[in-house]
Write a protein that holds these residues in place. Structure first.
Motif, short mmCIF file in Angstrom:
data_model
loop_
_atom_site.label_atom_id
_atom_site.label_comp_id
_atom_site.label_asym_id
_atom_site.label_seq_id
_atom_site.Cartn_x
_atom_site.Cartn_y
_atom_site.Cartn_z
N LEU A 5 -46.92 15.03 34.34
CA LEU A 5 -46.02 14.57 33.28
C LEU A 5 -46.81 14.38 32.00
CD1 LEU A 5 -43.34 13.37 32.19
CD2 LEU A 5 -44.07 11.17 33.14
N LEU B 1 -37.63 6.04 34.90
CA LEU B 1 -38.60 6.95 35.49
C LEU B 1 -39.38 6.26 36.59
CD1 LEU B 1 -41.53 7.44 32.93
CD2 LEU B 1 -39.79 5.72 32.67
N ASP B 2 -39.94 7.08 37.48
CA ASP B 2 -40.72 6.59 38.61
C ASP B 2 -42.04 7.35 38.62
OD1 ASP B 2 -41.83 5.74 40.96
OD2 ASP B 2 -40.22 6.47 42.26
N LEU B 3 -43.12 6.63 38.31
CA LEU B 3 -44.45 7.25 38.28
C LEU B 3 -45.31 6.75 39.43
CD1 LEU B 3 -45.23 7.02 34.44
CD2 LEU B 3 -43.86 8.71 35.69
N SER B 4 -44.67 6.18 40.44
CA SER B 4 -45.42 5.60 41.55
C SER B 4 -45.97 6.65 42.51
CB SER B 4 -44.55 4.61 42.33
OG SER B 4 -43.43 5.27 42.90
N HIS C 280 -45.16 1.07 33.56
CA HIS C 280 -45.45 2.32 34.26
C HIS C 280 -46.83 2.88 33.94
CE1 HIS C 280 -41.32 2.65 35.77
NE2 HIS C 280 -40.90 2.34 34.54
N VAL C 281 -47.24 2.80 32.67
CA VAL C 281 -48.58 3.21 32.26
C VAL C 281 -49.16 2.10 31.40
CG1 VAL C 281 -48.12 5.69 32.36
CG2 VAL C 281 -47.72 4.44 30.22
N VAL D 171 -50.56 11.86 34.79
CA VAL D 171 -49.74 11.57 33.62
C VAL D 171 -50.64 11.59 32.39
CG1 VAL D 171 -48.22 9.91 32.47
CG2 VAL D 171 -48.12 10.19 34.96
N PHE E 226 -43.53 13.18 39.99
CA PHE E 226 -42.96 12.14 39.16
C PHE E 226 -41.48 12.44 38.90
CE2 PHE E 226 -47.46 12.62 37.72
CZ PHE E 226 -47.95 11.48 38.34
N VAL F 181 -52.36 6.48 34.88
CA VAL F 181 -51.74 7.06 36.08
C VAL F 181 -52.25 8.49 36.25
CG1 VAL F 181 -49.59 7.70 37.24
CG2 VAL F 181 -49.68 5.64 35.80
N ARG G 245 -46.23 11.30 43.22
CA ARG G 245 -45.91 12.66 42.78
C ARG G 245 -45.05 13.33 43.83
NH1 ARG G 245 -50.86 15.44 42.90
NH2 ARG G 245 -49.81 17.20 41.88
#
Length: 323
Positions: free
Chosen positions: A110, A88-91, A255-256, A278, A95, A275, A93
């Motif tokens: 998310l 996953l990529d939460l860097s 990621h978080v 999220v 996401f 994040v 939006r």
């Protein structure tokens, strides 16, 4: 060919938390997509009798409850996707999450509802008797052992708390620990030793869970002394394995923000993670209560937090465009 699925609201996990978030998200017009993960329905799919979920006067079955929750979520507009997320990529939006078949899932917000799993001893006899006298949750199943002889296995806070809880239902509770000292907090140990309903067996490991009868049910434990090697049999009506839980957050690392035990950290009184956009709900962020009803409650909170986040983001965008 891989497909891209886009929505305003992505939900990862399909236990009580994820499906409750889906119900509220769908009713708010966010058209949620629920990626069900490796265990659709969560831990309740392996639970038989459920007697403490509000709204049902009679005992219900865990799988049935989850089927009804999923049907309700779909009825109000949520989409279920049978996939397992591998990255996953939460860097930024929207996401992005990628399933093991290559499908891409995109969402403006998310909701993480991946849950947690009880730790087990890993014995084949344990697996065969789960739900038939062997449990990992005294709060969930202790009521069914009123007036019976029970054991709790473990030596940490979870085990001591479960043993103390079981004295509400049983006058004969035995805590079995493989060492000669407990790891639990001192105040819990003091309460344990002061309770006349609890006996402690030190330096004992479980060699086998013994089941008999028709239908088969737990009747005894085969124990081995960790110091002398002596084998003994201990009769019991129920056994609670209380050696802790591990949250399903392996894919979320980096990621978080996670706490020291691997649970997703959230702002106090909310489901907001580190994040923006999220949110986390259910057992993946709750190491204390771990009940279906509390998971469902935080799922509701996550959907409301997500709806508020999107409304604020849209307002800010409109204001920026108006300048």
């Amino acid at each position: 060919m891989p497909t891209t699925h886009s929505t305003r609201m992505l939900i990862l996990g399909s236990g009580p938390a994820g499906l409750s978030a889906a119900i509220y998200g769908a009713r708010a017009g966010m058209k949620p997509i629920v990626v069900q993960g490796i265990q659709p329905g969560g831990q309740l799919m392996t639970t038989t009798d459920v007697e403490n979920y509000p709204g049902f006067r009679d005992v219900i079955q865990g799988p049935w409850l989850m089927e009804e929750m999923q049907a309700q979520a779909e009825h109000v507009g949520a989409r279920m996707m049978w996939d397992t997320i591998v990255s996953l990529d939460l860097s930024q939006r929207p996401f992005r999450m990628i399933g093991d078949g290559g499908d891409v899932y995109e969402g403006e917000v998310l909701v993480l509802a991946t849950g947690a799993q009880a730790k087990w001893l890993g014995l084949s006899s344990e697996d065969a008797l789960k739900g038939k006298g062997v449990s990992a949750c005294a709060t969930c199943d202790g009521f069914f052992y009123r007036g019976k002889k029970v054991v709790v296995i473990g030596g940490g806070n979870t085990a001591v708390e479960e043993a103390l809880y079981m004295t509400n239902h049983s006058d004969d509770v035995t805590l079995i620990h493989r060492r000669d000292t407990l790891r639990a907090e001192r105040i819990l140990q003091d309460r344990l030793h002061a309770n006349p309903k609890i006996t402690v067996l030190w330096n004992k490991r479980i060699d086998k869970f013994v089941g008999e009868g028709d239908p088969v049910g737990l009747t005894a434990l085969d124990l081995v002394d960790t110091v002398t090697g002596e084998a003994t049999r201990f009769d019991t009506d129920g056994a609670f394995v209380a050696i802790g839980h591990h949250p399903a957050t392996e894919i979320l690392k980096g990621h978080v923000a996670l706490d020291g035990d691997g649970y997703v950290t959230v702002d106090t009184g909310s489901t907001r993670t580190s994040v923006p956009g999220v949110f986390a709900c259910g057992d993946v962020m709750d190491k204390i209560y771990r009940q279906a009803v509390t998971a469902a409650g935080t799922g509701c909170m996550a959907a409301l937090d997500a709806e508020r986040f999107l409304a604020e983001a849209e307002f800010e965008r409109e204001m920026a465009e108006a300048i």
